[in-house]
Design a protein around this motif. Structure first.
Motif, PDB file in Angstrom:
ATOM      1  N   UNK A 212      16.254  -0.822  -3.743  1.00  0.00           N
ATOM      2  CA  UNK A 212      15.364  -1.134  -4.862  1.00  0.00           C
ATOM      3  C   UNK A 212      14.233  -2.063  -4.411  1.00  0.00           C
ATOM      4  N   UNK A 213      14.586  -3.060  -3.618  1.00  0.00           N
ATOM      5  CA  UNK A 213      13.573  -3.987  -3.106  1.00  0.00           C
ATOM      6  C   UNK A 213      12.603  -3.257  -2.194  1.00  0.00           C
ATOM      7  N   UNK A 214      13.113  -2.383  -1.353  1.00  0.00           N
ATOM      8  CA  UNK A 214      12.245  -1.623  -0.455  1.00  0.00           C
ATOM      9  C   UNK A 214      11.301  -0.718  -1.239  1.00  0.00           C
ATOM     10  N   UNK A 215      11.788  -0.113  -2.307  1.00  0.00           N
ATOM     11  CA  UNK A 215      10.929   0.751  -3.125  1.00  0.00           C
ATOM     12  C   UNK A 215       9.832  -0.065  -3.807  1.00  0.00           C
TER      13      UNK A 215
ATOM     14  N   UNK B  29       7.226  -1.053  -1.288  1.00  0.00           N
ATOM     15  CA  UNK B  29       6.368   0.085  -0.959  1.00  0.00           C
ATOM     16  C   UNK B  29       5.335   0.322  -2.052  1.00  0.00           C
ATOM     17  N   UNK B  30       5.743   0.172  -3.308  1.00  0.00           N
ATOM     18  CA  UNK B  30       4.796   0.332  -4.422  1.00  0.00           C
ATOM     19  C   UNK B  30       3.719  -0.743  -4.358  1.00  0.00           C
ATOM     20  N   UNK B  31       4.114  -1.984  -4.114  1.00  0.00           N
ATOM     21  CA  UNK B  31       3.129  -3.070  -4.047  1.00  0.00           C
ATOM     22  C   UNK B  31       2.164  -2.897  -2.875  1.00  0.00           C
ATOM     23  N   UNK B  32       2.679  -2.496  -1.726  1.00  0.00           N
ATOM     24  CA  UNK B  32       1.805  -2.268  -0.563  1.00  0.00           C
ATOM     25  C   UNK B  32       0.844  -1.124  -0.850  1.00  0.00           C
ATOM     26  N   UNK B  33       1.323  -0.080  -1.505  1.00  0.00           N
ATOM     27  CA  UNK B  33       0.450   1.030  -1.876  1.00  0.00           C
ATOM     28  C   UNK B  33      -0.648   0.601  -2.832  1.00  0.00           C
TER      29      UNK B  33
END
Length: 56
Positions: A35-38, A41-45
């Motif tokens: 969940x943290x990794x997802x 990834x959303x924030x970096x995107x």
């Protein structure tokens, strides 16, 4: 570090205060790493899209 973006720091703190309690409740059941990794990834995107197409 003379030039500090105070508005950015305050907004980051307020977002952390709003999202933090819900994030800690969500992590009670285990399996929190995917969940943290997802979310990261959303924030970096979002940051990439803002820097590429943003006003700056």
């Amino acid at each position: 570090m003379e030039n500090v973006n105070w508005l950015g720091l305050v907004s980051l703190l307020l977002v952390a205060l709003l999202v933090g309690p819900a994030a800690f409740r969500m992590n009670r059941g285990g399996r929190w790493l995917p969940k943290v990794a997802a979310w990261l990834a959303v924030l970096v995107g979002l940051m990439f899209v803002y820097q590429t197409f943003g006003p700056f």
